[in-house]
Design a protein around this motif. Structure first.
Motif, mmCIF file in Angstrom:
data_model
loop_
_atom_site.group_PDB
_atom_site.id
_atom_site.type_symbol
_atom_site.label_atom_id
_atom_site.label_comp_id
_atom_site.label_asym_id
_atom_site.label_seq_id
_atom_site.Cartn_x
_atom_site.Cartn_y
_atom_site.Cartn_z
ATOM 1 N N ASP A 163 130.299 -16.309 36.528
ATOM 2 C CA ASP A 163 129.552 -16.440 35.279
ATOM 3 C C ASP A 163 128.169 -15.819 35.479
ATOM 4 O OD1 ASP A 163 127.988 -18.279 36.697
ATOM 5 O OD2 ASP A 163 128.994 -20.024 35.836
ATOM 6 N N SER A 165 125.157 -16.939 35.649
ATOM 7 C CA SER A 165 124.312 -17.608 36.630
ATOM 8 C C SER A 165 124.762 -17.279 38.045
ATOM 9 C CB SER A 165 124.344 -19.123 36.407
ATOM 10 O OG SER A 165 123.589 -19.789 37.385
ATOM 11 N N ASP A 169 122.626 -15.315 41.038
ATOM 12 C CA ASP A 169 122.438 -15.904 42.367
ATOM 13 C C ASP A 169 122.956 -14.968 43.457
ATOM 14 O OD1 ASP A 169 121.348 -18.140 41.207
ATOM 15 O OD2 ASP A 169 123.175 -19.342 41.339
ATOM 16 N N ASN A 281 115.553 -16.662 30.756
ATOM 17 C CA ASN A 281 116.637 -16.865 31.720
ATOM 18 C C ASN A 281 116.794 -15.657 32.634
ATOM 19 O OD1 ASN A 281 117.406 -19.407 30.727
ATOM 20 N ND2 ASN A 281 118.647 -18.471 29.123
ATOM 21 N N GLU A 282 116.626 -14.463 32.046
ATOM 22 C CA GLU A 282 116.870 -13.236 32.801
ATOM 23 C C GLU A 282 116.170 -12.077 32.106
ATOM 24 O OE1 GLU A 282 120.715 -10.791 34.635
ATOM 25 O OE2 GLU A 282 120.979 -12.070 32.878
#
Length: 303
Positions: A163, A165, A169, A281-282
């Protein structure tokens, strides 16, 4: 800069069909090198030759100067690899999986703990792997590949099934391995967005031929930067962007905000958004020229 991986005029036939037609490229210490092409372009065959699962018909593959075919042990002792689904013992904990490898390779416990912290698994490392999400398994697989401080990491479609996230990571861990440990990273992928966000150089491959090797920094610069931003509230963020002078255009595409600004002012825009309490978030730069080059080199300019 030291060359870790050197591939010179490598060719390979499977049956009567020539799959790889004279590949030549190299990957340097601390560099993240993208191997970009459509499915069936020859990426997996190349990786299988890099790790000596199959032999090239001609040409040379060297890792830190050691020929993979003639000096396999010396060459591959410097290599770690992660393919789509890392081979793990599901009935063991994450730590036990790493310790199994460490015992075989005579790696001290202190290094295992260092790797656990690097891949961000210290809170779940004692859980059984069967309880891990796909993203956690990918992290553990990457950790296993980093044991013994290899000089080359080979990643084959590493973000498949993750996903957003998990992708973020995984990307950060790879960057840290390259920049902090000086690891050369070879990433094979067909996903443009992943390559453009993490790689220093990119090789475009199609039909077993490298069409071009290009620097992400030098060859994809323009007067305008295109950013992709994901926030907690995109609609509210879009309204704020429309009031910022340095923003030339902003709109929502594919569920994320696309912003056009003058080249080089990204830090200034992010600072303004943070000051206006926008929860980001990004954010990443979209290399539209990379997409154009991909179409030109890999698909002949036509979709």
């Amino acid at each position: 800069m030291n060359k870790v991986l050197e591939v010179k005029n490598v060719k390979k036939k499977l049956g009567k069909r020539e799959i790889i037609k004279g590949l030549t490229f190299d990957v340097n210490e601390g560099e993240i090198f993208g191997f970009l092409g459509p499915n069936g372009a020859g990426k997996t065959t190349t990786i299988r030759m890099l790790v000596d699962l199959i032999h090239p018909d001609s040409g040379e593959i060297k890792i830190l100067g050691h020929d993979v075919k003639k000096d396999k042990v010396k060459a591959l002792e410097n290599v770690g690899a992660v393919v789509e689904n890392p081979e793990l013992y599901k009935y063991l904990s994450g730590r036990e999986n790493l310790m199994q490898i460490a015992r075989v390779r005579k790696i001290p416990k202190a290094e295992v703990q260092e790797i656990i912290e690097l891949v961000g698994l210290k809170d779940r490392i004692n859980d059984k792997v069967k309880k891990y999400s796909l993203g956690m398994k990918q992290r553990l697989g990457l950790g296993a590949s980093l044991l013994g401080n290899p000089k080359l990491i080979i990643l084959d479609e590493p973000t498949n099934g993750l996903d957003p996230s998990g992708i973020m990571d995984f990307r950060e861990i790879v960057r840290k391995a390259a920049k902090e440990r000086g690891v050369a990273v070879f990433i094979s992928s067909h996903i443009l967005s992943e390559v453009q966000q993490i790689c220093d150089r990119v090789a475009f491959i199609n039909n077993g031929v490298i069409q071009s090797v290009e620097s992400m920094d030098e060859d994809f610069t323009t007067e305008t930067d295109t950013l992709v931003i994901s926030t907690v509230n995109d609609e509210e963020t879009l309204n704020i962007l429309n009031t910022i002078d340095i923003v030339k255009d902003s709109f929502v595409a594919e569920g994320k905000i696309t912003v056009q600004i003058a080249a080089g002012v990204t830090p200034q825009l992010v600072k303004v958004l943070v000051e206006k309490n926008v929860e980001i978030n990004e954010v990443y730069k979209k290399h539209e020229k990379l997409e154009q080059r991909y179409m030109e080199l890999v698909e002949g300019g036509a979709r």
